[in-house]
Scaffold this motif. Sequence first.
Motif, PDB file in Angstrom:
ATOM      1  N   GLN A 116       0.849  -1.202   0.000  1.00 40.31           N
ATOM      2  CA  GLN A 116       0.000   0.000   0.000  1.00 40.31           C
ATOM      3  C   GLN A 116       0.881   1.248   0.000  1.00 40.31           C
ATOM      4  OE1 GLN A 116      -3.578  -0.237   0.109  1.00 40.31           O
ATOM      5  NE2 GLN A 116      -3.324   1.826  -0.650  1.00 40.31           N
ATOM      6  N   ARG A 117       1.915   1.247   0.829  1.00 42.80           N
ATOM      7  CA  ARG A 117       2.837   2.385   0.891  1.00 42.80           C
ATOM      8  C   ARG A 117       3.537   2.564  -0.454  1.00 42.80           C
ATOM      9  NH1 ARG A 117       6.486   0.940   5.008  1.00 42.80           N
ATOM     10  NH2 ARG A 117       4.693   0.880   6.376  1.00 42.80           N
ATOM     11  N   PHE A 118       3.989   1.465  -1.047  1.00 50.69           N
ATOM     12  CA  PHE A 118       4.664   1.524  -2.338  1.00 50.69           C
ATOM     13  C   PHE A 118       3.730   2.075  -3.418  1.00 50.69           C
ATOM     14  CE2 PHE A 118       5.729  -0.468  -6.430  1.00 50.69           C
ATOM     15  CZ  PHE A 118       7.013   0.027  -6.604  1.00 50.69           C
ATOM     16  N   GLN A 119       2.481   1.592  -3.425  1.00 49.87           N
ATOM     17  CA  GLN A 119       1.519   2.069  -4.422  1.00 49.87           C
ATOM     18  C   GLN A 119       1.247   3.563  -4.249  1.00 49.87           C
ATOM     19  OE1 GLN A 119      -1.724  -0.714  -3.822  1.00 49.87           O
ATOM     20  NE2 GLN A 119      -1.040  -2.016  -5.502  1.00 49.87           N
ATOM     21  N   ASN A 120       1.129   4.010  -2.994  1.00 49.71           N
ATOM     22  CA  ASN A 120       0.918   5.443  -2.738  1.00 49.71           C
ATOM     23  C   ASN A 120       2.122   6.259  -3.186  1.00 49.71           C
ATOM     24  OD1 ASN A 120      -1.604   4.946  -1.647  1.00 49.71           O
ATOM     25  ND2 ASN A 120      -0.876   4.949   0.469  1.00 49.71           N
ATOM     26  N   ASP A 121       3.328   5.779  -2.884  1.00 53.94           N
ATOM     27  CA  ASP A 121       4.547   6.476  -3.302  1.00 53.94           C
ATOM     28  C   ASP A 121       4.650   6.528  -4.825  1.00 53.94           C
ATOM     29  OD1 ASP A 121       5.169   6.824  -0.643  1.00 53.94           O
ATOM     30  OD2 ASP A 121       6.755   5.299  -0.597  1.00 53.94           O
ATOM     31  N   THR A 122       4.291   5.439  -5.474  1.00 53.07           N
ATOM     32  CA  THR A 122       4.332   5.377  -6.936  1.00 53.07           C
ATOM     33  C   THR A 122       3.348   6.374  -7.543  1.00 53.07           C
ATOM     34  OG1 THR A 122       4.943   3.046  -6.842  1.00 53.07           O
ATOM     35  CG2 THR A 122       4.070   3.844  -8.924  1.00 53.07           C
ATOM     36  N   LYS A 123       2.150   6.434  -6.961  1.00 56.88           N
ATOM     37  CA  LYS A 123       1.141   7.376  -7.456  1.00 56.88           C
ATOM     38  C   LYS A 123       1.632   8.817  -7.315  1.00 56.88           C
ATOM     39  CE  LYS A 123      -3.028   6.449  -6.112  1.00 56.88           C
ATOM     40  NZ  LYS A 123      -4.249   6.371  -5.285  1.00 56.88           N
ATOM     41  N   THR A 124       2.236   9.129  -6.163  1.00 55.30           N
ATOM     42  CA  THR A 124       2.770  10.474  -5.924  1.00 55.30           C
ATOM     43  C   THR A 124       3.885  10.790  -6.912  1.00 55.30           C
ATOM     44  OG1 THR A 124       2.233  10.285  -3.580  1.00 55.30           O
ATOM     45  CG2 THR A 124       3.844  11.959  -4.176  1.00 55.30           C
ATOM     46  N   LEU A 125       4.771   9.823  -7.138  1.00 53.24           N
ATOM     47  CA  LEU A 125       5.878  10.013  -8.072  1.00 53.24           C
ATOM     48  C   LEU A 125       5.370  10.235  -9.497  1.00 53.24           C
ATOM     49  CD1 LEU A 125       8.922  10.074  -8.528  1.00 53.24           C
ATOM     50  CD2 LEU A 125       8.844   7.588  -8.828  1.00 53.24           C
ATOM     51  N   LYS A 126       4.376   9.459  -9.904  1.00 56.21           N
ATOM     52  CA  LYS A 126       3.821   9.622 -11.255  1.00 56.21           C
ATOM     53  C   LYS A 126       3.184  10.998 -11.422  1.00 56.21           C
ATOM     54  CE  LYS A 126       3.053   4.789 -12.453  1.00 56.21           C
ATOM     55  NZ  LYS A 126       2.063   3.737 -12.722  1.00 56.21           N
ATOM     56  N   LYS A 127       2.497  11.458 -10.403  1.00 58.93           N
ATOM     57  CA  LYS A 127       1.860  12.785 -10.452  1.00 58.93           C
ATOM     58  C   LYS A 127       2.943  13.858 -10.579  1.00 58.93           C
ATOM     59  CE  LYS A 127      -1.141  15.866  -7.860  1.00 58.93           C
ATOM     60  NZ  LYS A 127      -1.572  16.244  -6.544  1.00 58.93           N
ATOM     61  N   TRP A 128       3.987  13.729  -9.783  1.00 59.19           N
ATOM     62  CA  TRP A 128       5.085  14.685  -9.837  1.00 59.19           C
ATOM     63  C   TRP A 128       5.747  14.672 -11.209  1.00 59.19           C
ATOM     64  CZ3 TRP A 128      10.386  13.943 -10.502  1.00 59.19           C
ATOM     65  CH2 TRP A 128      11.176  15.073 -10.292  1.00 59.19           C
ATOM     66  N   MET A 129       5.968  13.465 -11.757  1.00 58.92           N
ATOM     67  CA  MET A 129       6.596  13.354 -13.076  1.00 58.92           C
ATOM     68  C   MET A 129       5.730  13.989 -14.157  1.00 58.92           C
ATOM     69  SD  MET A 129       8.354   9.550 -12.715  1.00 58.92           S
ATOM     70  CE  MET A 129       8.183   9.183 -14.413  1.00 58.92           C
TER      71      MET A 129
END
Length: 156
Positions: A116-129
Motif C-alpha cells: 500500500q505504501r509503495f503504491q501510494n509512493d508510486t502514485k505520488t511520483l507519477k503525479k510529480w513526473m
Amino acid sequence: FDSLPPAHYKETMNTILVWMQQSETKLSMPQVAIAEYEIMEQRLREYKALQSSLQEQQKGLNYLSTTVEDLSRKAPAEVSQSYRSEIEVVLGRWKKLSAQLAEHCQKLEERMTKLQRFQNDTKTLKKWMAEVDVFLKEEWPALGDSEALEKQLEQC
C-alpha cells in the motif's frame, strides 16, 4: 468399559484430525509473491476464516483433553498412556498450526502495508513526473525577458 472412551470422543478426534489435515494443507501451500492488493486481501480473509474455524474447533480439543484426563484416572496405565500420547501429538500439531497461522497472517498484513505504501509512493511520483513533464514542455521565455527567466529559475 471405564477404560474405553465414549463414541463422541472418537468422532471428535476424527473431526479435529481431518480439520487439522485440511488446514495444514492450506498453510503448506508455497507463499508466492503477490503484487495485487485485492488478492492479498482475499488471502488474508481466508487466513482469518481459518483462525475463526480454529477457535470453533477449540471446544472439541478441550473436550478431548478432558476426556483423556478422565480416562487416565479410570483406565489401566498402558491404556491411559496410549490416550495421553495420542492427545499430546494432537495438541502439538494444534499448537504448531495455530502459530503458523498467526505468522502467515502477520507476514501478509506487513506485506500489504508495504505494498500500500509503495503504491501510494508510486502514485505520488507519477503525479510529480507528469507535472515536471508539463513544466519542461512549456515555452522558454525570450532571452531579454529577465523577469520571466527569474520566475522560471525559481520554478526549476
